[in-house]
Design a protein around this motif. Structure first.
Motif, PDB file in Angstrom:
ATOM      1  N   LYS A  54      -3.777  -0.994  -8.311  1.00  0.00           N
ATOM      2  CA  LYS A  54      -3.529   0.248  -9.038  1.00  0.00           C
ATOM      3  C   LYS A  54      -2.858  -0.083 -10.365  1.00  0.00           C
ATOM      4  CE  LYS A  54      -0.777   4.521  -8.692  1.00  0.00           C
ATOM      5  NZ  LYS A  54       0.232   5.228  -7.865  1.00  0.00           N
ATOM      6  N   LYS A  70      -5.824  -3.439  -2.089  1.00  0.00           N
ATOM      7  CA  LYS A  70      -6.054  -2.354  -3.052  1.00  0.00           C
ATOM      8  C   LYS A  70      -5.148  -2.577  -4.255  1.00  0.00           C
ATOM      9  CE  LYS A  70      -6.453   2.716  -3.150  1.00  0.00           C
ATOM     10  NZ  LYS A  70      -6.258   3.951  -2.363  1.00  0.00           N
ATOM     11  N   LEU A 111       0.817  -1.215   0.000  1.00  0.00           N
ATOM     12  CA  LEU A 111       0.000   0.000   0.000  1.00  0.00           C
ATOM     13  C   LEU A 111       0.855   1.271   0.000  1.00  0.00           C
ATOM     14  CD1 LEU A 111      -2.792  -1.198   2.436  1.00  0.00           C
ATOM     15  CD2 LEU A 111      -3.066  -0.625   0.023  1.00  0.00           C
TER      16      LEU A 111
END
Length: 741
Positions: A243, A241, A169
C-alpha cells in the motif's frame, strides 16, 4: 603490467611473513573486487572472507527452532488478513516450559519466536498497538507469550530470537493504519515515549523515517530491550499486500539492532540468507562466500538467492563484492507453518528430520525447524515424540568421537576450536589403536581465521595394504558430514583434491550411526513391473525429493522371494524393477547385523490391457479408469445415487480366485461395505456369481481381499455395490485387483 607486479610483490611480501599460518592477506567479512583484479586474485580474496564472531556463533548453534503461533492457530489459516478480531486468539493455557523441554531434548540451541506475523497481531505487551495479546481473552489481556517464553529459555539454557514481520496487514487494512499512509519522512526520536510506560533502557536514536518505519523501530526497541538477550532478528521477505509504495528503512533498523542486540545476527539481510526453499532441500555445495554487485554492508534490501550454484569460482569472477553470508534451512515439522489439527495435518517422520539435520548441519548450514504450538498452548504429543527421538539419534550418533584415542595431528583431534592444522601436503592420516567401524566422518575448516577453502575432498580407508576410497564431496566450510556404508579399519586418510588456498582444518571426528532396517512397500505398476522400496512417510507439504532411507541407511540390502517363502540373506537381491505376471512377493531389508520385518503382497492380473466397459457415473477428476491405474492415491468416485457399478474387460480370459478392494483414504466417503460380483461372456449379459462383504472400513480403510468360493474363468467382470459404509450414497474405489489361481 606495473599493477600486476606491485600486486605480486605485495602478495609475496605478505606470504613470506604469514605463510606459517596460511593467511596471505588480511581477512575480512567483505571484500571489494576491482576491475583490475585477476581471477587468481579474486580467488585469493575469496579464501580470506571470514564470518563475523556473531555469524560464527550462529553457525555453532547448528539446530534451532522456529515457532509460529497466533490468530492463525485458531482460524486454521496459514496467512491471516489483518482483519481478525483479537478475541479469536482464545488461548486458555500456555506451557512454554514444555516447548523448551522438547526443544532441548532435540538438541536445539535456540528458538526464534514469531512475535508478529503478516497479520500484524503482536504476542507481547506492546505500547504501540492494541492489535494483539493485550486485546485478547488470554489472561484478561494481561498475558505476554514472549515474556513467558523468555523465562523458559533462561530456565532451559536456550538462546532466544524474534521474527518480526515487516509486512503488516492490520496496519494496511485499518482506517488509521500506518503502513503506506503517505506520511513524510522527518526526524523522529526512537523510542517514542508513551505515558505511564517508561523504558528502563534510556538509549535513544534519531532517524529520518516515515510513520510505519517509526512504528516498526519502536517495536524493535521493545523487543530488544525488555526480553533479555536477543541472538537473532528474523525478517521475512514475504509481502502479501502492499500500500502507498511503502518502503522499509532497513539501515535504520540495522543501526538500532546492532546497538541494542550486539550479539544478534539478522536473517534475510547481511548476516544470514534464505536457503531458497521451505521443504528442507539442501545444495550439494553450500558456499557461504557469496558474490554481490553492491556492498552488502550498505544495502537496504536483499533479494532471495535461489540458484543451485551460488558460490563456485565462475560465480565469484563476476562479483563486485565477496561477502560471508551463511544460510538457514528453514522448514516445518508439520504440513504448514501454523498448527491446524492432529488428524489431517501430517507430521514429519523421525528419519526425515534426522536426514535434514545431517544434510543441513553437515552441509555448511543451520537447520531451522518450525514446531507450531496447538490451541492448548503446547506442542502436540506427536511433535514432541519426533523431537525427542531426533535428539536421541543425534546424541547416539555424534556424542562419541571414535577417534578420541587416535594418533594424528593433535590440532584436528582435540576439542580446541582455536587450534587448526594447516595442510602442507593436502592430506591428513589418522590411525587408531584397534580397528573401528564407522559410517560417518566429520570435517570442519577453521573458517573464523582461514575462511572456506576446500573445493573437493576424499576420505580413504586402509585395506589389505592399499587405500580404498570411501566417500567424496565438494566444499567443507563450517562442517561437512560424510555418510557412507560402514567400514572397519584402523587407518583413515582425508585428502583435499581441490582448494582455493592452503586449507586449515580445525576438527576431524568419526562416528557410527546404527542403521535401522526400514519398512518396505511392494508395488506393481500398470505394465506389471514390480517395485520394492522403503516405505514413504505420509508427508506431502513442499516435498524435498530426497530418498530419506537411502541417505541415512547406507549399505542395506533388499532381498525377495516369489514362491511364498520368507526371504533370507541368500534370497534374490533386489536392484531394479522386474516384471511379475502374478503371484505373492515377500521382501525384507538386511543390514550387517539386523533383519527388517517382512513385507508381502499378492498381485493378480496385470492391468496394462484392461478396459472400462461401462460405469454408472463418475465425478470430475475421479474418473472410473482411476480404479485400475495402479495408483492408490487416485480413485474413482461415482455421483450420488442408490446403486453403483463398474464393469471391466480384463483383456483375456483369466482363472480368477478372488479380488482385492482398496478404498480411497482422502475422506471416509464411498467405502463399499458389501456388493455383488457378476461375470459375462460378451460384456453385455451379466450373471451373478458371488456376494462379498467388508467390515469396519471407515475405522480401518486398508486393502481388503475376498476369495471366491470356487475359481471362475472369465474376461468380463462387474462389481456392483449394495451398501456403502456410513450410510453414504456414492461409491469409490482407489484400486481393484483380481487374483489369479
Amino acid at each position: 603490467m606495473k599493477t600486476i607486479i606491485l600486486c605480486l610483490l605485495t602478495v609475496l611480501t605478505i606470504s613470506s611473513c604469514s605463510q606459517s599460518n596460511g593467511v596471505l592477506i588480511e581477512t575480512s567479512n567483505t571484500f571489494k573486487i576491482s576491475s583490475t583484479n585477476s581471477k587468481d586474485s579474486i580467488i585469493l580474496k575469496a579464501a580470506h572472507v571470514v564470518p563475523t564472531k556473531n555469524q560464527y556463533e550462529a553457525l555453532k548453534n547448528e539446530f534451532i527452532a522456529f515457532i509460529h503461533f497466533g490468530p492463525n492457530t485458531f482460524t486454521r489459516m496459514e496467512w491471516g488478513n489483518g482483519k481478525e478480531n483479537p478475541s479469536i486468539f482464545n488461548l486458555q493455557n500456555l506451557d512454554t516450559d514444555q516447548w523448551c523441554k522438547a526443544m532441548k531434548a532435540a538438541n536445539m540451541k535456540m528458538v526464534i519466536f514469531t512475535v508478529k506475523h503478516h497479520d500484524g497481531f503482536v504476542l507481547w505487551q506492546s505500547r504501540y498497538t492494541k492489535q494483539g495479546i493485550m486485546s485478547s481473552p488470554f489472561k484478561e489481556g494481561k498475558g505476554d507469550v514472549l515474556k513467558e517464553l523468555a523465562a523458559s529459555c533462561k530456565k532451559y539454557d536456550l538462546k532466544l530470537g524474534v521474527y518480526l514481520s515487516p509486512a503488516d496487514l492490520y496496519q494496511i487494512e485499518s482506517k488509521d493504519g500506518l503502513y503506506g499512509n503517505g506520511s513524510s519522512y522527518s526526524n523522529r526520536t526512537i523510542p517514542t515515549q508513551v505515558k505511564g510506560r517508561p523504558f528502563k533502557n534510556k538509549t535513544t536514536f534519531k532517524f529520518k523515517v516515515d510513520d510505519y518505519n517509526e512504528y516498526f523501530l519502536n517495536q524493535l526497541f521493545e523487543l530488544l530491550t525488555e526480553y533479555g538477550p536477543i541472538h537473532e532478528v528474523w525478517f521475512d521477505g514475504a509481502n502479501p499486500k502492499s500500500k502507498g509504495n511503502q518502503k522499509y528503512n532497513y539501515l535504520a533498523w540495522k543501526e538500532l539492532i546492532t546497538t541494542l542486540a550486539p550479539k544478534a545476527v539478522v536473517f534475510g539481510k547481511q548476516d544470514i540468507r534464505w536457503c531458497g526453499n521451505e521443504s528442507g532441500g539442501t545444495r550439494a555445495s553450500e558456499w557461504n562466500i557469496i558474490p554481490y554487485q553492491t556492498n552488502p554492508k550498505t544495502m537496504n534490501s536483499f533479494s532471495d538467492i535461489t540458484a543451485d550454484d551460488i558460490g563456485s569460482r565462475e560465480k565469484l569472477y563476476a562479483a563486485k563484492f565477496l561477502h560471508y553470508q551463511q544460510t538457514e534451512i528453514n522448514t516445518s515439522i508439520r504440513e504448514g507453518w501454523f498448527y491446524r489439527d492432529d488428524k489431517n495435518q501430517k507430521v514429519r517422520s523421525v528419519d526425515d528430520v534426522f536426514d535434514i539435520y545431517e544434510r543441513s548441519v553437515g552441509g555448511n548450514a543451520t537447520l531451522l525447524l518450525n514446531i507450531p504450538p496447538n490451541r492448548e498452548g503446547k506442542f502436540s504429543p506427536t511433535d514432541v515424540q519426533v523431537l525427542e527421538n531426533v535428539g536421541k539419534l543425534i546424541k547416539e550418533t555424534y556424542s562419541k568421537d571414535l577417534l578420541e584415542d587416535a594418533k594424528g595431528p593433535v590440532e584436528v583431534l582435540d576439542e580446541d576450536e582455536a587450534s587448526y592444522k594447516l595442510l602442507t601436503n593436502s592430506s591428513i592420516t589418522i590411525t587408531t589403536p584397534e580397528p573401528i567401524t564407522i559410517n560417518r566422518f566429520v570435517i570442519q575448516e577453521a573458517i573464523l581465521t582461514h575462511s572456506e577453502r576446500i573445493e573437493k575432498h576424499v576420505l580413504e580407508a586402509w585395506f589389505v595394504n592399499d587405500w580404498k576410497e570411501i566417500a567424496t564431496a565438494t566444499n567443507v566450510g563450517y562442517k561437512r558430514i560424510l555418510r557412507f556404508q560402514e567400514v572397519t579399519s584402523n587407518k583413515f586418510r582425508f585428502r583435499v583434491l581441490e582448494s582455493r588456498s592452503q586449507p586449515a582444518i580445525t576438527k576431524i571426528s568419526a562416528h557410527y550411526y546404527k542403521t535401522r532396517p526400514p519398512q518396505l512397500t511392494i508395488e506393481r505398476d500398470l505394465n506389471g513391473m514390480l517395485h520394492i522400496q522403503t516405505k514413504k512417510h505420509d508427508f506431502r507439504w513442499k516435498p524435498h525429493g530426497e530418498d530419506i532411507s537411502k541417505n541415512i541407511n547406507s549399505g542395506v540390502e533388499i532381498r525377495y522371494t516369489l514362491d511364498g517363502s520368507a526371504p533370507t540373506k541368500e534370497s534374490e537381491l533386489y536392484n531394479e524393477p522386474l516384471f511379475l505376471k502374478y503371484g505373492e512377493v515377500k521382501a525384507a531389508v538386511f543390514t550387517k547385523n539386523d533383519t527388517g520385518s517382512i513385507a508381502s503382497s499378492v498381485f493378480g492380473v496385470v492391468k496394462k490391457d484392461w478396459k472400462l466397459v461401462d460405469v454408472d457415473s463418475e465425478k470430475r477428476q475421479h474418473e472410473a479408469v482411476k480404479a485400475f491405474d495402479s495408483d492408490t492415491d487416485s480413485y474413482w468416485s461415482s455421483n450420488t445415487a442408490n446403486t453403483h457399478h463398474l464393469s471391466l474387460d480384463l483383456g483375456k480370459e483369466n482363472n480368477l480366485m478372488g479380488f482385492s478392494y482398496t478404498p480411497q483414504i482422502e475422506n471416509s466417503k464411498g467405502m463399499i461395505e458389501s456388493g455383488i460380483l457378476k461375470i459375462s461372456s460378451n460384456g453385455k449379459s451379466w450373471t451373478v456369481f458371488e456376494h462379498f462383504e467388508f467390515g469396519n472400513l471407515i475405522n480401518d480403510p486398508t486393502k481388503r481381499t475376498h476369495y471366491f468360493k470356487k475359481a471362475i474363468k472369465t474376461r468380463y467382470i462387474k462389481i456392483e455395490s449394495t451398501r456403502i459404509a456410513g450410510g453414504n450414497k456414492n461409491a469409490a474405489i482407489a484400486e481393484i485387483d483380481f487374483l489369479v489361481q
